[in-house]
Design a protein around this motif. Structure first.
Motif, mmCIF file in Angstrom:
data_model
loop_
_atom_site.group_PDB
_atom_site.id
_atom_site.type_symbol
_atom_site.label_atom_id
_atom_site.label_comp_id
_atom_site.label_asym_id
_atom_site.label_seq_id
_atom_site.Cartn_x
_atom_site.Cartn_y
_atom_site.Cartn_z
ATOM 1 N N TYR A 183 -6.744 2.168 4.781
ATOM 2 C CA TYR A 183 -5.609 1.246 4.857
ATOM 3 C C TYR A 183 -4.780 1.445 6.127
ATOM 4 O O TYR A 183 -4.298 0.482 6.722
ATOM 5 C CB TYR A 183 -4.697 1.425 3.646
ATOM 6 C CG TYR A 183 -5.395 1.326 2.319
ATOM 7 C CD1 TYR A 183 -6.003 0.126 1.922
ATOM 8 C CD2 TYR A 183 -5.472 2.411 1.460
ATOM 9 C CE1 TYR A 183 -6.654 0.025 0.695
ATOM 10 C CE2 TYR A 183 -6.117 2.324 0.240
ATOM 11 C CZ TYR A 183 -6.707 1.128 -0.135
ATOM 12 O OH TYR A 183 -7.358 1.037 -1.346
ATOM 13 N N ARG B 29 0.817 -1.222 0.000
ATOM 14 C CA ARG B 29 0.000 0.000 0.000
ATOM 15 C C ARG B 29 0.847 1.266 0.000
ATOM 16 O O ARG B 29 0.308 2.379 -0.003
ATOM 17 C CB ARG B 29 -0.918 0.012 1.233
ATOM 18 C CG ARG B 29 -1.880 -1.160 1.308
ATOM 19 C CD ARG B 29 -2.916 -1.105 0.206
ATOM 20 N NE ARG B 29 -3.856 -2.222 0.285
ATOM 21 C CZ ARG B 29 -4.806 -2.457 -0.613
ATOM 22 N NH1 ARG B 29 -4.944 -1.638 -1.657
ATOM 23 N NH2 ARG B 29 -5.622 -3.498 -0.488
ATOM 24 N N SER C 207 -10.889 2.267 10.050
ATOM 25 C CA SER C 207 -10.914 1.869 8.644
ATOM 26 C C SER C 207 -12.339 1.516 8.228
ATOM 27 O O SER C 207 -13.095 0.905 8.984
ATOM 28 C CB SER C 207 -10.012 0.658 8.414
ATOM 29 O OG SER C 207 -10.189 0.144 7.104
ATOM 30 N N SER D 50 -4.395 -2.198 6.774
ATOM 31 C CA SER D 50 -3.045 -2.680 7.069
ATOM 32 C C SER D 50 -2.659 -2.438 8.520
ATOM 33 O O SER D 50 -2.092 -3.320 9.177
ATOM 34 C CB SER D 50 -2.018 -2.003 6.151
ATOM 35 O OG SER D 50 -2.169 -2.413 4.820
#
Length: 296
Positions: free
Chosen positions: A230, A144, A238, A245
């Motif tokens: 992310y 990402r 999120s 992540s």
């Protein structure tokens, strides 16, 4: 604000060895700073941080490139016991052993110590991801993060405004990836120089001020602000558990509150990953009640 850390020739050699040992082939390391307060308790913050790498997707091997920077002997010994890459940042006259409550004088000192140290890492030619230890790594974040040569700094935000290039995003220095080059080294030099004229301000607020004064543009820095879908946190969850992540226990005042709510995030993650769990209902994060109450 008088503060220094020991940079004897021997210490520099030790740091170089620690960086080299943790480095990826492209001279990139992952850095976290730990003190004794993060190793205390039935379930210490440091242990929860490491749990993320164990429980996350494609994250276990990343500990091979994780450098733990300890600011006291207890944290260093704990790191060595866990057989991680460890470096003891020996401070001169300051005590960073116990919890430094958000925005206290010692908290601000520790943040500036961290900034100076990380600037030294850049000067040695190492790129790095800096991560607070109250960040859970649920997935490998590297896919990402862009490798575009024009981007020098990729930094998390408390709340994402929808534009990854907009400097109106409220940046957060608890998670960022930065390249080592003349522009980023100049940024850290200028940033650290502000410490004595920014009394009562944490280093993050000073960086925001520099950004708004046009320093990023003047230095020619390419800065990307990371979408909370992310790279999320307690300030803004999120929107999609399927792609998140990292989860940062930001918008939270005390270690105890962070530990409590991060344990809930671990439970949420395990529930999401459990093949026997009913996936017909939309996933909802647990409330971050301990952190919300930490301000009262």
């Amino acid at each position: 604000m008088a503060m220094s850390y020991i940079l004897l020739h021997e210490s520099r050699d030790e740091l170089e060895a620690a960086l080299e040992g943790a480095s990826m082939a492209n001279k990139t390391v992952i850095i976290a700073v730990v003190n004794r307060a993060y190793t205390k308790g039935d379930k210490p913050m440091f242990d929860i941080f490491l749990d993320g790498f164990w429980l996350g997707e494609d994250t276990r091997q990343l500990t091979n490139h994780l450098l733990i920077v300890a600011v006291d002997q207890t944290a260093f010994e704990r790191c060595m016991f866990l057989r991680l890459h460890c470096y003891w940042l020996k401070t001169d006259g300051d005590d960073f052993v116990d919890e430094k409550v958000y925005m206290s004088e010692d908290f601000i000192k520790m943040m500036w110590l961290r900034t100076r140290f990380l600037g030294d890492v850049l000067r040695r030619g190492y790129n790095f991801i800096f991560t607070d230890t109250d960040v859970l790594w649920l997935r490998n974040p590297f896919p990402r993060l862009t490798l575009n040569e024009t981007v020098d700094l990729q930094i998390s935000v408390d709340r994402f405004n929808g534009d990854q290039w907009s400097q109106t995003n409220p940046l957060n220095t608890g998670f960022y990836m930065i390249k080592s080059n003349n522009k980023t080294i100049a940024l850290f030099d200028e940033w650290y120089m502000q410490r004595n004229t920014s009394v009562g301000m944490k280093e993050q607020d000073v960086l925001v001020e520099l950004m708004h004064k046009g320093v990023f543009k003047r230095l020619g820095l390419g800065v990307r602000f990371l979408d909370t879908i992310y790279f999320s946190g307690f300030c803004e969850d999120s929107r999609d558990i399927n792609v998140v992540s990292t989860v940062h226990a930001n918008c939270c005042r005390t270690i105890r509150a962070k530990v409590n709510d991060l344990i809930n995030v671990v439970h949420d993650w395990k529930r999401f990953r459990d093949p026997s769990d009913n996936k017909t209902m939309d996933f909802i994060w647990s409330n971050h009640l301990a952190c919300q109450n930490s301000w009262t």
